[in-house]
Design a protein around this motif. Structure first.
Motif, mmCIF file in Angstrom:
data_model
loop_
_atom_site.group_PDB
_atom_site.id
_atom_site.type_symbol
_atom_site.label_atom_id
_atom_site.label_comp_id
_atom_site.label_asym_id
_atom_site.label_seq_id
_atom_site.Cartn_x
_atom_site.Cartn_y
_atom_site.Cartn_z
ATOM 1 N N GLY A 1 3.238 -6.195 14.365
ATOM 2 C CA GLY A 1 2.642 -5.387 15.309
ATOM 3 C C GLY A 1 3.175 -4.647 16.464
ATOM 4 N N LYS B 1 0.710 -1.309 -0.028
ATOM 5 C CA LYS B 1 0.282 -0.132 0.033
ATOM 6 C C LYS B 1 1.022 1.401 -0.101
ATOM 7 C CE LYS B 1 -3.736 -2.346 1.272
ATOM 8 N NZ LYS B 1 -5.165 -2.209 1.261
ATOM 9 N N THR C 1 -1.256 -2.528 13.845
ATOM 10 C CA THR C 1 -1.873 -3.812 13.297
ATOM 11 C C THR C 1 -1.708 -4.486 12.112
ATOM 12 O OG1 THR C 1 -4.092 -2.885 12.771
ATOM 13 C CG2 THR C 1 -3.661 -3.203 15.345
ATOM 14 N N VAL C 2 -1.435 -3.731 11.136
ATOM 15 C CA VAL C 2 -1.237 -4.287 9.935
ATOM 16 C C VAL C 2 0.305 -4.237 9.599
ATOM 17 C CG1 VAL C 2 -3.329 -3.432 9.195
ATOM 18 C CG2 VAL C 2 -1.324 -2.067 8.807
#
Length: 141
Positions: free
Chosen positions: A120, A79, A90-91
């Protein structure tokens, strides 16, 4: 006599290929005394200061974050757009960085290093000068 000359010519060509060699240059450098730690490893693992490797066009917008996987080419990063920082950990996969650019100082970048075994989990925060890639300071998460 002609076949003997041919045999010598073939042997000469084969021998020339066998004797060829390749070389590579390895440059070793000692750390400079002024505190610039680019490329230096410490007892805590490889330094993120070893050239950040994040091209300027891939840095997040000021006030936002993005996940960066060290050693992965820019075109294969996850991304590429920046996003708000809450919840990005968290990602973040194990061994990745969370790259953050504060709004109050656009000349620095914060690298939140994620543990190599625990996705994370931020283990260290290093703050760098964007233009020189120089480590300015470290903070605890």
């Amino acid at each position: 006599m002609g076949s003997r000359a041919f045999a010598f010519a073939v042997a000469g060509l084969l021998g020339a290929g066998a004797c060829s060699r390749s070389t590579r240059t390895i440059i070793l450098d000692t750390p400079p005394p002024n505190g610039d730690v680019r490329g230096v490893e410490s007892n805590r693992g490889p330094s993120t200061a070893a050239r950040l490797g994040v091209p300027p066009g891939h840095l997040p917008d000021p006030g936002e974050c993005r996940v960066w996987i060290p050693g992965t080419p820019p075109g294969q990063q996850p991304k590429p757009k920046s996003r708000p920082c809450p919840g990005i950990a968290t990602v973040a996969p194990a061994g990745s960085w969370i790259v953050y650019r504060p709004t109050d100082d656009k000349k620095v970048v914060h690298i939140r290093e994620v543990d190599s075994r625990r996705p994370g989990t931020v283990i260290r925060i290093r703050i760098f000068d964007i233009e020189t890639n120089r480590l300015l300071r470290e903070e605890n998460p």
